[in-house]
Write an enzyme that holds these catalytic residues in place. Structure first.
Site, short mmCIF file in Angstrom:
data_model
loop_
_atom_site.label_atom_id
_atom_site.label_comp_id
_atom_site.label_asym_id
_atom_site.label_seq_id
_atom_site.Cartn_x
_atom_site.Cartn_y
_atom_site.Cartn_z
N HIS A 56 0.84 -1.20 0.00
CA HIS A 56 0.00 0.00 0.00
C HIS A 56 0.88 1.25 0.00
O HIS A 56 1.93 1.29 0.65
CB HIS A 56 -0.90 0.02 1.23
CG HIS A 56 -1.93 -1.07 1.22
ND1 HIS A 56 -3.00 -1.06 2.08
CD2 HIS A 56 -2.07 -2.18 0.46
CE1 HIS A 56 -3.75 -2.13 1.87
NE2 HIS A 56 -3.20 -2.83 0.88
N GLU A 58 0.60 4.16 1.42
CA GLU A 58 0.83 4.77 2.73
C GLU A 58 1.89 4.01 3.53
O GLU A 58 2.75 4.61 4.17
CB GLU A 58 -0.46 4.82 3.56
CG GLU A 58 -1.60 5.53 2.88
CD GLU A 58 -2.50 4.59 2.07
OE1 GLU A 58 -3.66 4.98 1.83
OE2 GLU A 58 -2.06 3.48 1.69
N CYS A 86 -6.09 2.07 5.38
CA CYS A 86 -6.66 0.90 6.03
C CYS A 86 -6.02 0.76 7.40
O CYS A 86 -5.12 1.52 7.78
CB CYS A 86 -6.40 -0.34 5.17
SG CYS A 86 -4.66 -0.83 5.11
N CYS A 89 -2.18 0.38 7.26
CA CYS A 89 -1.47 1.61 6.93
C CYS A 89 -1.58 2.65 8.05
O CYS A 89 -0.61 3.36 8.33
CB CYS A 89 -1.98 2.18 5.62
SG CYS A 89 -1.56 1.10 4.23
#
Length: 159
Positions: A56, A58, A86, A89
């Protein structure tokens, strides 16, 4: 801290990064780390092709930030991301020591766009809930409804 106008400009940069990630065959998410004065320090798109479910944007930025900067510096920095982080993250932002998080679109809205796609099974767990469970405060701002259409465009016909 950054003012709202700068937040919009930096969120638009994450939208651009998300578009680049998509063009590279990855999921359309982008993130960046900005210093207290708004200078962009680190950027990343999603790296799904390389990392599968853990690549991800992030988390990529949070890991690089923790390796590159001292905690005192990161406490004054902001992680910007096109879509609400999420739980994984949000935890990465927390553990990296980043002091502020700004996101464009809510994860609930993302869930409407992705549906039950197995590559993005969103969790109904707002980042504010994850971060509130910590012992250190992370300031959170978002979503920004005025950017939702721009962010959603990167996801159009992807999922």
């Amino acid at each position: 801290m950054t003012v709202a106008g700068d937040d919009i400009l930096l969120l638009r940069e994450t939208i651009r990064i998300a578009g680049e990630a998509r063009k590279a065959g990855n999921h359309p998410f982008g993130a960046l780390l900005a210093s207290a004065d708004g200078a962009v320090l680190l950027t990343s798109g999603n790296t799904y092709l390389e990392d599968r479910g853990t690549g991800h944007a992030e988390l990529n930025v949070a890991r690089a930030a923790a390796r590159s900067y001292e905690p005192e510096f990161l406490a004054a920095c902001t992680l910007y991301t096109s879509v609400e982080p999420c739980s994984m993250c949000a935890g990465g932002v927390y553990w990296a020591g980043i002091g502020r998080l700004v996101y464009g679109m809510s994860e609930a809205r993302l869930g409407e766009l992705t549906g039950s796609n197995p590559e993005n099974l969103t969790m109904s767990l707002p980042c504010r809930h994850v971060l509130a469970a910590g012992q250190r405060t992370v300031a959170v701002e978002g979503p920004f409804p005025e950017l939702e259409d721009e962010i959603a465009e990167a996801h159009k016909d992807f999922w």
